[in-house]
Each structure stands twice: as C-alpha cells, then as structure tokens.
Scaffold this motif. Sequence first.
Motif: not given
Length: 314
Positions: A217-218, A224-227, A235-237, A267-270
Amino acid sequence: MAETGASPLPPTPPAHTPLFRAEHFVWLTARVLEQRLFAHHFLHGAADPVETALDAYRNDDGGYGHALEPDLRGPVSQPLHVAHALRVLDSLGRCGGQRVERVCRYLTSVSTPDGALPAVHPSQRGYPAAPFVPIVDDPPSDLLSTGPVVGVLHRNEVWHAWLFRATDFCWQAVDSLQTSHPYEIQAAVTFLDSAPDRPRAEAAADRLGRLVREHGLAVLDPDRRDAHPVPPGYAPGEHHFPYDFARTPGSLARAWFTDNEMERSLDFLTGEQQEDGGWPVRWRRWAPGTDLEARPMVTIEALRTLRAYGRAIG
C-alpha cells in the motif's frame, strides 16, 4: 508612503526557495482560508483571521458545508467537512470550547445507529459531488470519516458523550481490518496516534504496518512506483508513500518504514513541487474548480510535512 495604521507586511521567504515559490502559488490561486492558513503556518500570521475565514463555512446546525472539502459541493453540512474544519482548528491549537461542543452536537445528530459517522450523509443528494463519493439513503458507519474526527478530538482532550461509542466503533473497525486501502489506513493512523489506550494503539499500529507492507500500500521506492498497481477506483498514478501515512516523526506509522525509505519518500515529495510553486493533486480530477481549490491545501500539507521532518523549505 505606507498608509497610516496599516499592518506591516509579513516577512517574505528568500527567493527561489520551496517556500517562496509556494507562497506565490498560494496568493495566485488559493481560497481565503488557505491564504490565511499559509500566512499563519509560514509567515507568522495570526490565528484569528484563520478562524474568521473558517467561520464562513459553518452552518447553524454546528456542522460545516459550502464545499469546505472541495469534492462535496453545496451548502449542507457533512462529516467530511467537519473533519476538515477540526484539522484546521487543531493546527491552530484552538480545537475546544463552545465551537467544538456545537460540532459534537452536529456529529450526534448525523451518526448511524452504532454511534459513528457515515462517509456522506444523504442530505448531499441534489448537490454536486465527486463521482467516487457514494450517496445512499441509509449509509453505514465509515472509519474513513469517523477515525480522523475521533483522533483529533482525543488529541485535544475533548470529552463529549458522542466520543464513547464512536471510539468503540473505531477500535472495532481497526481491529477487523484484514485488507484495506491507503485512505482507510490513513484514517486509522489518525485515530491511533491519539487514542487514549496507548498500548492497544501501538499494538494495532504494528499490525497495520505489516498489512501496509505485505499488501504494497506504500511505494517504498519512488523510482519504481509504476510497478505498484493502485487500488481499484483510484486514479492512474494515485500512489501513496511513507510520508502519507507518517506525516510527522512522532506518528506511530513512522516505525513502519526504515530511515532510508522515509528519506527517499521525502526526497520525492520535495521534487513533486511543480513549476508554478504548488504540489499536484494525485486523486481523480472530476471538475476544474475542485482541483484548483485542492492544490493549495495539498501544498500547505506538503510544506508542513517537510518541515516536520527537518527539511529546509525556505
């Protein structure tokens, strides 16, 4: 020459910092409530103007409406609007007194037979609402709406008769979770972070953390979020990351993730800040106005999360 008696302008963050870019975005796009919230949290603005802006959404029944939560339009009070209002008051340190007493009377009036809250009260019928929000005549109790309200009230040491059965419902709902989706887990965390029975809350959070990891769920690696498939109806993404569950280092959900996993998610959020200075809405867009109203809310939440973890924002 400045006008006599005019209030001094708040200090402006250094140019080109995340906070400076977000400030420009908020002044350009946000509702008055989010403008006042931004000023309070980041520009040393007073709390009174935030409360005044929030009052515009309050109804005579003690609840809140008027699209305070943008996905529910129209004037009628709804539990999701009330949850939003309580989060605002909590962030000001003003979640108490007669205002919250009136809120609890409203919550009592719309509760289901088991004493908890429906996601959407049927009074919403006839007004625009997001297509993913079901409106039924006899809605069941929902952890999604009840957990955040109960959690905020406990965190502020509010005592009201409504809380007893609603708290029991939250415990039963959390204890019975075998499968779930990210928003329900977030609601559970908000409840557990402030539930009075701390040993029970810690044990429940430990079990939910294992569920989150086992069911993916996280997204633990943003590269690798597309995996990671999103749950049905999302929604997609529309992925969720460690910071979505552990908004502060003090949250019980923080123990679900390693330091490396949390740092990568931050880092991703930033990096998610957009060219216009705001952060994106990840859930399904269904009307232009709702997306415009929601982005400043998401932007303020992102900045508060980054600051809570000691990230430099400006």
